[in-house]
Design a protein around this motif. Sequence first.
Motif, mmCIF file in Angstrom:
data_model
loop_
_atom_site.group_PDB
_atom_site.id
_atom_site.type_symbol
_atom_site.label_atom_id
_atom_site.label_comp_id
_atom_site.label_asym_id
_atom_site.label_seq_id
_atom_site.Cartn_x
_atom_site.Cartn_y
_atom_site.Cartn_z
ATOM 1 N N VAL A 108 0.846 -1.199 0.000
ATOM 2 C CA VAL A 108 0.000 0.000 0.000
ATOM 3 C C VAL A 108 0.882 1.249 0.000
ATOM 4 C CG1 VAL A 108 -1.602 1.366 1.422
ATOM 5 C CG2 VAL A 108 -2.029 -1.074 1.067
ATOM 6 N N ASP A 109 1.891 1.277 0.875
ATOM 7 C CA ASP A 109 2.764 2.454 0.949
ATOM 8 C C ASP A 109 3.554 2.658 -0.337
ATOM 9 O OD1 ASP A 109 1.864 3.158 3.389
ATOM 10 O OD2 ASP A 109 3.499 2.213 4.525
ATOM 11 N N ALA A 110 4.025 1.557 -0.908
ATOM 12 C CA ALA A 110 4.798 1.668 -2.150
ATOM 13 C C ALA A 110 3.920 2.241 -3.266
ATOM 14 C CB ALA A 110 5.335 0.299 -2.557
ATOM 15 N N ARG A 111 2.682 1.751 -3.351
ATOM 16 C CA ARG A 111 1.759 2.256 -4.380
ATOM 17 C C ARG A 111 1.466 3.745 -4.184
ATOM 18 N NH1 ARG A 111 2.959 -1.253 -7.135
ATOM 19 N NH2 ARG A 111 1.737 -3.032 -7.814
ATOM 20 N N LEU A 112 1.248 4.127 -2.933
ATOM 21 C CA LEU A 112 0.965 5.536 -2.647
ATOM 22 C C LEU A 112 2.133 6.416 -3.084
ATOM 23 C CD1 LEU A 112 -0.824 5.607 0.831
ATOM 24 C CD2 LEU A 112 -1.632 6.708 -1.266
#
Length: 466
Positions: A449-453
């Motif tokens: 999730v953090d990488a995508r954000l």
Amino acid sequence: MILVVCTAFPARAYELPDLGESARTTMSEAQEGQLGREIMRQIRVDKDFLDDAEATEYINRLGRQLVAASPAPYRHFEFFIVRDPSINAFALPGGYVGVHTGLISAARNESELAGVLAHEISHVTQNHIARIVDSQKGSALTSLAALAIAILAARSDNPQMAQAAIATAQAMQIQSQLDYTREHEKEADRVGLQTLADSGYDPAGMASFFERLLAKGRLYQSEAPAYLRTHPLTHERMADLQNRLGEMKYRQHADSLDFQLVRARVQASEGEAADAYNYFKALAGSRQSDDATRYGYVIAALRAGERDAATKAFGKLDPDLASPMLVTLAARLRLETNQPVKALAILKAGLAKYSGYRPLAYTYVHALLAAGRADEARAFVTERLRIWEDDQNLFRLLAESDHALGRRAEGHLAQAEAHILLDQPAQAMEQLQLARQAGDGDFYTLSVVDARLRELREREQREKKP
Ligand SMILES: [Zn+2]
């Protein structure tokens, strides 16, 4: 392109020699793709964008077959269908080709439909769109808003939209620039005809379809088919086509069963449900009835809420299910009559026979979810995503399975992946935030999730820069 090249982007300013693929403009393929994606983002949320996995699968298979025989087999293409009864098709920057349901419905055979597609594909492979957008640099045309309005309006019957399109068109001084458009049209006919023949279709399909449109236009001048309004078909063009055809070998092409089924499916979904039902009822009862008309009858009956008639009509269909579309219909009938276990058995056998047919896989997941077997649905989707990693439908189904299992963070992440694939970064970010707030994400999920954000924010920054 029927509408963008012919009406919205008239060429001008410099001589356009007949150079084809080698004649790249200063607009790169990447820029053209970016422009196309921006437009598609708006079209995908349009209420008339047809979200029908089977019809879309068919038109993409047909399109890919033609692209493979075109002068630019490796270029990106995506074909989609617009719910619109008028006979039309159009190519957008980046190889996005839209087909009206009216065109599919009116095609007498598969070569006619392939002929119109081959013409559109040629506008892309010959870089007509890039050249025109390029020649308009700095003018209103490069404004995405104007472009999107023109595209949506040109295929809309909404008078206000049409007004907006006319205003845009006038601003671009369309009238004086039609000459170059004719050159593009001629080149698209020539290259398209060759593509059509090289991919095994009957090249006469293109000419016969255009001729029929011309005859129709003469009869009803006030209601000339949309194709003619947006796409000037001159007698010179027809004569050129006929001459080239005379030099080609006649080639018979038998329609695929899927073409006939998709056409019946589109016809059964048009207009009022009761009218479509009565139309197919009469057709299925007549002597000319075949599997396609019976298929259309089942679809129309389901749409009209006539389940008994649908089940009865299905009994007369080919029991061997010679097309995956017949398998999904058989399963759908069972699902609509609350027999998910029977539906699953049909689908399982169908998947063994047509493993590469994606709509069958989607229906299988729906059936598993309907049967309350979300864990199996999730496992199946995960396995398919290893092969079809860019499939936004699978990510949507993964989200559904996750939510059914109460895996909220993963469900929102899957939904975000679907939005990313559809070029909808704002919605993707919203889902990613929801995934963070869900409170049940494990370490691995949250790091994705953090990488995508991070990726989305970086992209936002990049695109803000001029
Ligand atoms: Zn054209």
